[in-house]
Design a protein around this motif. Structure first.
Motif, mmCIF file in Angstrom:
data_model
loop_
_atom_site.group_PDB
_atom_site.id
_atom_site.type_symbol
_atom_site.label_atom_id
_atom_site.label_comp_id
_atom_site.label_asym_id
_atom_site.label_seq_id
_atom_site.Cartn_x
_atom_site.Cartn_y
_atom_site.Cartn_z
ATOM 1 N N THR A 1 -35.566 42.067 -38.445
ATOM 2 C CA THR A 1 -36.058 42.267 -37.080
ATOM 3 C C THR A 1 -34.879 42.395 -36.127
ATOM 4 O O THR A 1 -34.846 43.280 -35.265
ATOM 5 C CB THR A 1 -36.971 41.104 -36.642
ATOM 6 N N ASP B 1 -35.976 37.089 -37.906
ATOM 7 C CA ASP B 1 -35.360 37.240 -39.222
ATOM 8 C C ASP B 1 -34.317 38.358 -39.144
ATOM 9 O O ASP B 1 -34.221 39.080 -38.148
ATOM 10 C CB ASP B 1 -36.396 37.489 -40.314
ATOM 11 N N ASN B 2 -33.517 38.474 -40.184
ATOM 12 C CA ASN B 2 -32.392 39.405 -40.129
ATOM 13 C C ASN B 2 -32.810 40.859 -39.957
ATOM 14 O O ASN B 2 -32.151 41.614 -39.262
ATOM 15 C CB ASN B 2 -31.472 39.238 -41.342
ATOM 16 N N GLU C 1 -33.330 41.353 -51.964
ATOM 17 C CA GLU C 1 -32.894 41.232 -50.565
ATOM 18 C C GLU C 1 -31.733 42.176 -50.289
ATOM 19 O O GLU C 1 -31.659 42.777 -49.222
ATOM 20 C CB GLU C 1 -32.499 39.803 -50.221
ATOM 21 N N SER D 1 -30.155 35.021 -32.806
ATOM 22 C CA SER D 1 -30.354 36.464 -32.667
ATOM 23 C C SER D 1 -30.616 36.824 -31.219
ATOM 24 O O SER D 1 -30.113 37.839 -30.725
ATOM 25 C CB SER D 1 -31.528 36.916 -33.533
ATOM 26 N N ASP E 1 -27.166 35.015 -41.977
ATOM 27 C CA ASP E 1 -28.617 34.847 -41.874
ATOM 28 C C ASP E 1 -29.128 33.466 -42.249
ATOM 29 O O ASP E 1 -30.314 33.208 -42.158
ATOM 30 C CB ASP E 1 -29.336 35.905 -42.699
ATOM 31 N N SER F 1 -24.864 36.130 -46.496
ATOM 32 C CA SER F 1 -26.006 35.333 -46.911
ATOM 33 C C SER F 1 -25.658 34.454 -48.102
ATOM 34 O O SER F 1 -24.774 34.780 -48.890
ATOM 35 C CB SER F 1 -27.169 36.263 -47.298
#
Length: 136
Positions: A71, A68-69, A98, A42, A61, A91
């Motif tokens: 953020t 994390d995805n 999710e 990221s 992800d 994912s």
């Protein structure tokens, strides 16, 4: 970027650290005529976004380090040049919660592995087309 015939190629940013998956997706999308940049984390992706603006972001992800995805997406949406850039989250987690959270974080599409590469290509094409010429 333009191809040899002077036709603009859509630019994609592919983020993920699972090398096999990234290589497979990158190779396929390049063969479909897309210009694809990739980032292994990221943080690397955010650095790339400082110097280039893709037409679409693909975020895998599974095990992406440092953030994390959600953020990562919050930071992408906070950048003026990418605030409206379509994002597809890929994912291996097939969980309704999710997927719902993803929509709340302005993820435009959620794909669960395994998926068909042709389906991914069609979704990318459709999302970029909508971004370029929105209806309404």
């Amino acid at each position: 970027m333009e191809d040899k015939r002077g036709i603009k190629r859509d630019r994609l940013l592919l983020v993920g650290d699972e090398l096999y998956t990234i290589f497979l997706i990158l190779t396929y999308l390049e063969s479909c005529g897309y210009e694809v940049a990739s980032a292994r984390s990221s943080q690397n992706a955010l650095e790339l976004l400082q110097v280039t603006t893709p037409d679409l972001i693909l975020f895998c992800d599974d095990g992406v380090p440092l953030m994390d995805n959600f953020t990562f997406l919050k930071q992408v949406r906070g950048m003026s040049q990418t605030s409206k850039t379509p994002v597809i989250l890929i994912s291996s987690r097939n969980q309704t919660l999710e997927q719902a959270q993803s929509l709340n974080h302005e993820i435009d599409a959620y794909l669960v592995k395994p998926f068909e590469l042709d389906d991914l290509k069609e979704r990318i094409h459709s999302m970029i087309k909508q971004t370029v010429s929105p209806i309404g």
